[in-house]
Design an enzyme around this catalytic site. Sequence first.
Site, PDB file in Angstrom:
ATOM      1  N   SER A  78      39.180  33.823  34.316  1.00  0.00           N
ATOM      2  CA  SER A  78      40.632  33.972  34.409  1.00  0.00           C
ATOM      3  C   SER A  78      41.409  32.967  33.556  1.00  0.00           C
ATOM      4  O   SER A  78      42.441  32.447  33.979  1.00  0.00           O
ATOM      5  CB  SER A  78      41.093  33.931  35.872  1.00  0.00           C
ATOM      6  OG  SER A  78      40.522  35.006  36.602  1.00  0.00           O
ATOM      7  N   LYS A  98      33.456  42.351  26.593  1.00  0.00           N
ATOM      8  CA  LYS A  98      32.672  43.145  27.556  1.00  0.00           C
ATOM      9  C   LYS A  98      32.589  44.597  27.048  1.00  0.00           C
ATOM     10  O   LYS A  98      32.511  44.800  25.844  1.00  0.00           O
ATOM     11  CB  LYS A  98      33.265  43.010  28.961  1.00  0.00           C
ATOM     12  CG  LYS A  98      33.470  41.521  29.341  1.00  0.00           C
ATOM     13  CD  LYS A  98      33.810  41.290  30.773  1.00  0.00           C
ATOM     14  CE  LYS A  98      33.975  39.785  31.013  1.00  0.00           C
ATOM     15  NZ  LYS A  98      34.227  39.449  32.400  1.00  0.00           N
ATOM     16  N   GLU A 141      27.629  38.951  34.782  1.00  0.00           N
ATOM     17  CA  GLU A 141      27.563  40.417  34.954  1.00  0.00           C
ATOM     18  C   GLU A 141      26.173  40.933  34.589  1.00  0.00           C
ATOM     19  O   GLU A 141      25.693  41.895  35.183  1.00  0.00           O
ATOM     20  CB  GLU A 141      28.663  41.086  34.112  1.00  0.00           C
ATOM     21  CG  GLU A 141      30.033  40.835  34.724  1.00  0.00           C
ATOM     22  CD  GLU A 141      31.178  40.766  33.741  1.00  0.00           C
ATOM     23  OE1 GLU A 141      31.015  41.180  32.572  1.00  0.00           O
ATOM     24  OE2 GLU A 141      32.261  40.273  34.139  1.00  0.00           O
ATOM     25  N   GLU A 197      31.011  29.529  34.083  1.00  0.00           N
ATOM     26  CA  GLU A 197      31.874  30.614  34.552  1.00  0.00           C
ATOM     27  C   GLU A 197      31.645  30.820  36.041  1.00  0.00           C
ATOM     28  O   GLU A 197      30.732  31.569  36.442  1.00  0.00           O
ATOM     29  CB  GLU A 197      31.554  31.919  33.811  1.00  0.00           C
ATOM     30  CG  GLU A 197      31.760  31.826  32.317  1.00  0.00           C
ATOM     31  CD  GLU A 197      32.064  33.196  31.708  1.00  0.00           C
ATOM     32  OE1 GLU A 197      33.135  33.334  31.105  1.00  0.00           O
ATOM     33  OE2 GLU A 197      31.243  34.114  31.858  1.00  0.00           O
ATOM     34  N   GLY A 231      37.598  37.595  36.353  1.00  0.00           N
ATOM     35  CA  GLY A 231      38.350  38.835  36.563  1.00  0.00           C
ATOM     36  C   GLY A 231      39.133  38.876  37.857  1.00  0.00           C
ATOM     37  O   GLY A 231      39.607  39.934  38.268  1.00  0.00           O
TER      38      GLY A 231
HETATM   39  P1  13P Z   1      37.991  36.937  32.765  1.00  0.00           P
HETATM   40  O1  13P Z   1      38.669  36.056  31.739  1.00  0.00           O
HETATM   41  O2  13P Z   1      38.434  38.363  32.705  1.00  0.00           O
HETATM   42  O3  13P Z   1      38.063  36.339  34.140  1.00  0.00           O
HETATM   43  O4  13P Z   1      36.437  36.986  32.374  1.00  0.00           O
HETATM   44  C1  13P Z   1      35.750  35.805  32.154  1.00  0.00           C
HETATM   45  C2  13P Z   1      34.432  36.132  31.579  1.00  0.00           C
HETATM   46  O5  13P Z   1      33.569  36.692  32.240  1.00  0.00           O
HETATM   47  C3  13P Z   1      34.193  35.793  30.167  1.00  0.00           C
HETATM   48  O6  13P Z   1      32.852  35.924  29.836  1.00  0.00           O
END
Ligand code: 13P
Length: 237
Positions: free
Chosen positions: A198, A13, A98, A162, A168
């Site tokens: 996660s 990210k 996102e 996802e 997150g």
């Molecule tokens: P997290 O592993 O921080 O939950 O994020 C997942 C994600 O959005 C991977 O693209």
Amino acid sequence: MPERTPYIAANWKMNKTVAEAAEFVDALLPRIAATQSDVVICPPFTALTPVVERRYGTAVKVAAQNMHEEEAGAFTGEISAAMLVELDVEAVVLGHSERRQFFGETDEGVARRVEAALAQGLHVIACIGETEAEREAGETEEVLRRQVSVLEADDGLVVAYEPVWAIGTGKTATPAIAQQAHAFIKSLLDVPVLYGGSVKPDNAAELAAQPDVDGALVGGASLDLESFAAICRASSH
Ligand code: 13P
């Protein structure tokens, strides 16, 4: 069941400067040299080249986190597929929740980007997943069906499931929930499906053991060297 090589992608990210990315990859490569996973690092645009240069001669691949569907033009702030190919980037993440949530990306826009990326020879990790409200309303399959409906199976395409409520939040989908969603997605589209949301060292093996979970897309835990190396090890079998 045929042996699958799990595909473990690190989505950084908007994290890591060039210096931080270089230091991380230098330390990561010896730690994952023996894993059987296909490891993909997804740095921010600014750190693509230092990561690409370091992974030459290894099996690690590099993916960007987004791109625009047009070849060139007046699209301030955007990056084209050809620009990524020129950097020796092999893949691109498209349609991350996102991007959909904060930058207004639609299923149709994602589909155009997927097509443009594949046409330039990039591999694509296309992200889909329901929100918490959609799951609670019993709409998970409807949402996944809609998001998948704009995609076409291709050798270069991987889907990442996802669930937005798991990103997150520390609320990982149970292996059973992930398996059910992955099986549903594969009934619609014959491509590998990664799980994201996660993923941590202590849940990676259990998720990877599900028959329709072909790997992981890791966010937060991919920023930490030991956590990400442990996930790569836990996911290979
Ligand atoms: P997290 O592993 O921080 O939950 O994020 C997942 C994600 O959005 C991977 O693209």
